[in-house]
Structure formats: C-alpha cells, structure tokens
Design a protein around this motif. Sequence first.
Motif, short mmCIF file in Angstrom:
data_model
loop_
_atom_site.label_atom_id
_atom_site.label_comp_id
_atom_site.label_asym_id
_atom_site.label_seq_id
_atom_site.Cartn_x
_atom_site.Cartn_y
_atom_site.Cartn_z
N UNK A 49 0.74 -1.63 0.03
CA UNK A 49 0.01 0.42 -0.06
C UNK A 49 0.68 1.18 0.37
N UNK A 50 1.88 1.39 0.49
CA UNK A 50 2.57 2.52 0.58
C UNK A 50 3.82 2.02 -1.13
N UNK A 78 -4.09 3.09 9.18
CA UNK A 78 -4.28 3.15 10.83
C UNK A 78 -2.58 1.94 10.73
N UNK A 79 -2.16 1.42 10.73
CA UNK A 79 -1.14 1.05 10.36
C UNK A 79 0.30 2.22 10.97
N UNK A 80 1.55 1.28 11.98
CA UNK A 80 2.26 2.34 11.92
C UNK A 80 2.97 2.86 10.81
N UNK A 81 3.57 1.25 10.06
CA UNK A 81 3.52 1.78 9.07
C UNK A 81 3.74 3.00 8.08
N UNK A 88 6.31 11.59 7.66
CA UNK A 88 8.14 11.30 7.49
C UNK A 88 8.24 12.38 5.89
N UNK A 89 6.61 12.56 5.47
CA UNK A 89 6.45 13.72 4.10
C UNK A 89 5.55 14.86 4.84
#
Length: 194
Positions: A49-50, A78-81, A88-89
């Motif tokens: 998904x990222x 909702x995942x931490x990753x 980070x952006x």
Amino acid sequence: YESSLGGRVYSDREHPQHNYKYKGGTLFCDAATGYIFITNQVTLGSSETIMSTLKFEREATNCGIQIKNYQTDNGIYTSREYRKELESKGQGLRLSGVGAHHQNGVAEISIKHTAYKTRAMLIHANLRWPEVADKTFWPMALRHAVHLHNKTPRMDNGLSPEELWTGTKANHSRLNELHTWGCPVYVLDPTLQN
C-alpha cells in the motif's frame, strides 16, 4: 478495494502466473478534480500500500501537484508503517468513521461508478465472447474503467478529470478510437495477407 476473486496479474501475457493473483488494490481520487489513480495489489499489506501511495505521489509530482492530506477508511491506513510514511513527508491523514462512507463521499462515489463500469464490461464480454471471457480479467477491466473516467469530459464544464488534474487541455479525439473492452482485436500481417 478488495476482491474475493483473484485477478490475473498481466505482467506476462504469454505465461500468466496462476498462483500470483491480485487481491485488490488502492484507488486514489483527487477531491478537487475527480481524477482517479489506481494500483492493483497482490497483497493488501502496508508495504504494498505504501508502494501504491508512492506511485500516486510520483504521478502527482509529474503534474506539479503536491499531496498534502489523505482521507481514508480505517484498515491498513491505520498501520504504524503507513502513518510513519506520511509523517516523514509532512502529510496529514484523516480517517472516516466506521460505516461513515459519507465522510469520504468523493472517493466512495468514484469507487462505486468505477466498479459499475467494470462489472458492465465484464458482463458484456461474457455475453458476447463467452469462449474467451474470463472473470479473472477484472483488473484489466477496472483499469479501463478508470481510463474512461479520467478521459471523459464532465457535463458541467466540458473538461475531463485528467485535464483538470494536469492543467492541459485535450481535444478528446482519442475517445473516438476506443474499442469495446474485451472484444477480440486482430492485427493483419502483410506477409500473411498475400
């Protein structure tokens, strides 16, 4: 989006990998223009998904657009990753409430209309060419439905979502050249013709 029926991975048309199927994907819809960007995914986990999000952002950057915020359903978003990637952006994330599809109406209606077009194309292909139609072709039909959505001018302003997204006017002549999705197409080889 998710599909209970695995979709054919079409990176290799000669030798499709039957054990490697699309399970769903991520559909991005720009609320201002209605432009849709879709990526089919084999897994619906955070890493893929990222990667889908990065592809969408690369497409946006190529058009001079910077993504500032996302509004999503819950689930993998909702995942931490995933949250860490957005943080980070410096991008924001707003989650819709459980069962509150109206909170993200633009995306929900885009998914609905795209799914209806996809279903109609698959049914039409099955009715006209049952010997070659295959319901595992849904990722291709879905991509074509998104393509049609992005290229078709809107009734209110005569501009397509793609024109609004890119800021470039088109003459829409390519719409006249489209074939019915799923119909057999043949290319004549001049050497065979003789």
